[in-house]
Scaffold this active site. Sequence first.
Site, PDB file in Angstrom:
ATOM      1  N   ASP A  90       0.820  -1.216   0.000  1.00 27.72           N
ATOM      2  CA  ASP A  90       0.000   0.000   0.000  1.00 27.72           C
ATOM      3  C   ASP A  90       0.853   1.265   0.000  1.00 27.72           C
ATOM      4  O   ASP A  90       0.698   2.149   0.845  1.00 27.72           O
ATOM      5  CB  ASP A  90      -0.930   0.035   1.225  1.00 27.72           C
ATOM      6  CG  ASP A  90      -1.621  -1.292   1.473  1.00 27.72           C
ATOM      7  OD1 ASP A  90      -2.096  -1.889   0.499  1.00 27.72           O
ATOM      8  OD2 ASP A  90      -1.682  -1.728   2.637  1.00 27.72           O
TER       9      ASP A  90
ATOM     10  N   GLU B 251     -11.104   0.287  -1.975  1.00 24.12           N
ATOM     11  CA  GLU B 251     -10.400   0.598  -0.730  1.00 24.12           C
ATOM     12  C   GLU B 251      -9.189   1.453  -1.071  1.00 24.12           C
ATOM     13  O   GLU B 251      -9.033   1.900  -2.207  1.00 24.12           O
ATOM     14  CB  GLU B 251      -9.968  -0.708  -0.035  1.00 24.12           C
ATOM     15  CG  GLU B 251      -9.097  -1.578  -0.908  1.00 24.12           C
ATOM     16  CD  GLU B 251      -8.803  -2.946  -0.323  1.00 24.12           C
ATOM     17  OE1 GLU B 251      -9.246  -3.216   0.801  1.00 24.12           O
ATOM     18  OE2 GLU B 251      -8.118  -3.735  -0.992  1.00 24.12           O
TER      19      GLU B 251
END
Length: 542
Positions: free
Chosen positions: A48, A215
């Site tokens: 991420d 997300e």
Amino acid sequence: MKKLTTILGLCLMTALPAIAQNYVSKVWVADKGDGTYRNPIIHADYSDPDACRVGDDYYMTASSFNCIPALQILHSKDLVNWTIVNAAVPYALEPIEAVEKPEHGNRVWAPSIRFHNNEFYIFWGDPDQGVFMTKTKDPRGTWSKPVLVKAAKGIIDTTPLWDEDGRVYLVHAFAGSRAGLKSVLAVCELNAEANQAITESRIVFDGHEHHETCEGPKFYKRNGYYYIFTPAGGVVAGWQLVLRSKNPYGPYEEKVVMAQGKSTINGPHQGAWVDTTTGEDWFLNFQDVGAYGRLTHLQPMKWVKDWPVIGVDKDGDGCGEPVLTYKKPNVGKTYPICTPQESDEFNTLTLSPQWQWHANYNPKWIFLAADKGYARLYSYPVVKDYKNLWNVANLLLQKTPSNEFSAVMKLRFAPSPKYFGERTGLLVMGLDYALLSLENTKEGLILSQNECKKADKGTPETVNESVTLKDNTVYLKVTFNKEAKCDFSYSLDGKKFQKLGKQFQAREGQWIGAKVGTFCTRPAIVINDGGWAEVDWFRIEK
């Protein structure tokens, strides 16, 4: 030559030696040296990733979950060559509830790093507590104590946006495991200091029908549009979605701007849009490859009719495909090749910054004898209901740096003569793990190759093969192949290695890739003191 002053307790990174800035890996270099690069630009588990540019400097951070130091900071001048320069949370994540037990998969999820009003900010979501923030004027210096900006269970993947009118917005996602809802994105407003939410979150996008598991949102503003870059479809087979609106609360238009297509790069999504001083646009994202974790990629990007196109758009439909090789970003000049640090000779006042403990740091775990060039790991008691290493906190580990490499260490074991059961060794850690275990027993020092399947379920270790050693100094080695299969071996002279045990298939951990490193433990018995292991060096080699 191993020198510098011995120091006790300075065992986490406070300042990096200058030589670390020029580290070049022996096993993976993205810069091809001819004006081009290959993906992944970092063959390690920086999950991420998010980045920002300040002048001609780029700073990146990534999810660290339960590992400490948390929020490692990487720096680059050209988006291809990166080095670790700091960690925003060096010692412990608060509140401290389980000091000496790893909180696998919890704590730091999908951070964002931003620069505003001469300060760097990092926001992240803790799925069990809420939104945290830390800041600094110097990303290589001390970061502020994290503050809880918005208390809420299930809020994750947070990014702020400072608007031209002084208002501050925060976009976030929800973790279905805690919130009971996922695949939606929400926006709230923060105070001017960006340290407290002043409104409730409002859902601005619902991805249930076409973009399940949206997300990791990142918030930007350009040409009067608010943009939310959000991955969807899951990390293995997903795509990169972009939303845009003239209002931060929507309604938002949507467009898929990058997908795997005919490329070999699965799930190309979740990352950061950055630009260069020369006017180019680029996108940093990750690819999930299983045991080796989530690898960092760099994709070209351009704007077409106020929509980004990421990767190479071969058919002109506005949706790009990721590239394996490409020309390097034009940043105005050429910079030296460097890579994130891997090996450690233990001859400086701090651990090399790639190392992470598996839980909040305890200063009783390690002593750095920098003048003698070794790290001494004191044996530390395991938990009373010990089943395997899964819940052991003092594992000193680092990310795997390539899909073909060897990790080799020189180790001297000095267990206490008063009792048996202390052990140390070379460890490959994940949901399944394997190791070379050096243990003091009634029969003497026993070196064994052990493995543990389904460690997270409490399964005990099994011994595949063992030998008795007369010398307490030994060289331990593990070799990974492209399928993340591992072969273990040992040597008494550092030259001739003898295979021990059987091949092991490495597995990822909880939301992280497999890690490699060392440890030193003793049984959960009440005593005044124990022995130790001295690691002379730990090297990553071909």
